[in-house]
Structure formats: structure tokens, C-alpha cells
Design a protein around this motif. Structure first.
Motif, short mmCIF file in Angstrom:
data_model
loop_
_atom_site.label_atom_id
_atom_site.label_comp_id
_atom_site.label_asym_id
_atom_site.label_seq_id
_atom_site.Cartn_x
_atom_site.Cartn_y
_atom_site.Cartn_z
N GLU A 70 0.83 -1.21 0.00
CA GLU A 70 0.00 0.00 0.00
C GLU A 70 0.86 1.26 0.00
N GLU A 71 1.96 1.24 0.73
CA GLU A 71 2.85 2.40 0.79
C GLU A 71 3.49 2.67 -0.56
N GLU A 72 3.89 1.60 -1.27
CA GLU A 72 4.49 1.78 -2.59
C GLU A 72 3.46 2.32 -3.59
N LYS B 175 0.90 4.22 -2.87
CA LYS B 175 0.72 5.63 -2.52
C LYS B 175 1.91 6.47 -3.00
N ARG B 176 3.12 5.96 -2.83
CA ARG B 176 4.32 6.71 -3.18
C ARG B 176 4.51 6.85 -4.68
#
Length: 274
Positions: free
Chosen positions: A46-48, A50-51
Motif C-alpha cells: 500500500e505504501e508503494e 501511494k508513493r
């Protein structure tokens, strides 16, 4: 170490499940990843997303493809944590057994996040994008969150992969109309697996016709996919811009006729155990 052990251990497949996949070109498997695995790896995925997401247009201003999902590819290249997930022998072993291949390589991965209000994914065949000289390709499609039937897993046309290259149309309104007409006249059954729990997974062949519904809820449908190809596959001469682009991106420094074994296509499972 417990997490690594789960990612390395095999998944029990029955002979009937293998036969079902061989007949239909798709299969639903429960609990391919357990809750502990998802708790450890879903946040990194999820962080990737978003990034790396560069989509900033409102849904209503996008074309049909853009409304279908946020698509981020090869997260394993940018995140060491996601790499551990994508390279899991457990997932690759399922792919190998279903394809009846001695070994499998990564083609690429994709996070497919369907936004609240996101549109449907039109009917298509994945392999129209892939310059791979084989029928031994497969995609694992795993929700990272529980998904209800109305958000839903994909619909598959059973047996369609046996027909190979049906249409060169990329994912679009035109592909949906044309392939829906083809499906209606084909006599082949359409199967929809409905609701899925986080960690369940569907597997489908590269030539299997499939689509997905829109997202009428206010929650993001978070899905991670991994695409595998049988070890020993050779590269086709690209016959479309989509395939030329794929060759450049997913098999760098390789040419038609050569093996699909670039630095981006690591061997992740072999029956010999390497």
C-alpha cells in the motif's frame, strides 16, 4: 522466520483442482496467504502504491482504463519488503503446478487498486500485451482486504484460453463490446467467484477472457497480482506497440528468439528445489 517459513512452504493442491484449471483456465484457492502474512506485507504494498501513484485526475475525467484501477507495476524493484512477498516460493509453486511447468519466472507484478466509485474492468486477454512464445503464463490475483460480491472478484470465461489469441484489442470500451458479443455467441460459461477474503487468490491463464465489476462502495479494493511465465519460454517478435513496450520494460536487453530470462525475470520456483 515464521513468516519466511510460510512463504516458502507448499500449498496443498488436489489433482481435481489441477484438472479444473487445465479445463477452465482459472481457479479460486482459499487462504493462499494467511492473516499474518498480509499484516506483514500489505502495508508495504500500500505504501508503494501511494508513493508511486501519479494519477491525479478525478475519476470522471479519465478514460475507461484509467477509471478501472490505479495500476503500479514491479513493486518488487522498489521495495525490499514487497520483493520478499513477490518472490515467495509458495505462490510460485502453485503457479508451476497449475501450468504443469518444471520451473517459473516472474514476468512482472502489479498492484491493482480500484478506487471507491471506480469503473469496471472491460473484457480482455492479458497475453495480448505479452510477447511470450508459450501458453504457459498465469496470474495470481490476491485481495489484500476482504472484498464483498458487489466489489468483487473477476469474471472468467471458462475454456476461453484454449482458443488462444481471440482479439488484439487492448482494454477499452471497444474491447468490452466486441468480446461481450464474442462471449455471447461462444457458448462458453462465465464464472464469477463473488466475495473473497483477504489472502484468497484466483489464478488465471494469460489467454483466459476476464473482466471485473465496478466498485460501488466507499472502500478501496486493494489487490496484488503476480504474473508468472514458464522457465524456458522464448520471446516472440512483437506484433503490436503494446508488445514492443512490454519487451522493452519487462525483458530488458533481450531480443525476440532469446529466452525470457532477463534480470527482471528471476527464477522463483523449480521442481528440483533450486
Amino acid at each position: 522466520m515464521e513468516l519466511e517459513g510460510h512463504l516458502a512452504e507448499g500449498y496443498a493442491l488436489s489433482e481435481s483442482q489441477i484438472a479444473d484449471y487445465a479445463r477452465d483456465g482459472h481457479l479460486l484457492l482459499p487462504k493462499v496467504a494467511n492473516r499474518e502474512i498480509l499484516k506483514a506485507f500489505a502495508p508495504a504494498i500500500e505504501e508503494e502504491v501511494k508513493r508511486l501513484n501519479r494519477q491525479d485526475k478525478p475519476l470522471r475525467e479519465r478514460d475507461t482504463y484509467g477509471q478501472a484501477f490505479i495500476q503500479i507495476s514491479n513493486l518488487w524493484e522498489t521495495s525490499a519488503q514487497v520483493r520478499r512477498f513477490v518472490m515467495a516460493r509458495r505462490f510460485a509453486g502453485i503457479a508451476a503446478r497449475l501450468m504443469q511447468a518444471d520451473g517459473v519466472r516472474i514476468y512482472h507484478d502489479q498492484a491493482l487498486f480500484k478506487e471507491p466509485g471506480g469503473g469496471h474492468t472491460p473484457w480482455h486477454q492479458d497475453q495480448i500485451y505479452w510477447p511470450l512464445d508459450t501458453t504457459q503464463t498465469i496470474t495470481m490475483w490476491m485481495p489484500l482486504v476482504d472484498i464483498p460480491a458487489d466489489v468483487g472478484s473477476m469474471s472468467f470465461v471458462s475454456g476461453s484460453y484454449h482458443r488462444g489469441y481471440i482479439s488484439k484489442l487492448v482494454i477499452s470500451d471497444e474491447s468490452h463490446r466486441t468480446l461481450q458479443h464474442y462471449i455471447d455467441g461462444s457458448g462458453m460459461p462465465v464464472v464469477h467467484y463473488g466475495a473473497m477474503q483477504a489472502g484468497d487468490a484466483t489464478f488465471h491463464a494469460g489467454w483466459t477472457l476476464h473482466s471485473a465489476p465496478s466498485n460501488p462502495t466507499d472502500a478501496m479494493r486493494k489487490v496484488m497480482t503476480i504474473i508468472y511465465v514458464a522457465d524456458g519460454t522464448r520471446i516472440l517478435e512483437p506484433d503490436s506497440n503494446a508488445r514492443r513496450s512490454d519487451l522493452t520494460r519487462w525483458m530488458p536487453e533481450r531480443r525476440p528468439g532469446e529466452l525470457a530470462d532477463s534480470r527482471l525475470n528471476p527464477l522463483v520456483y523449480s521442481a528440483a528445489g533450486s
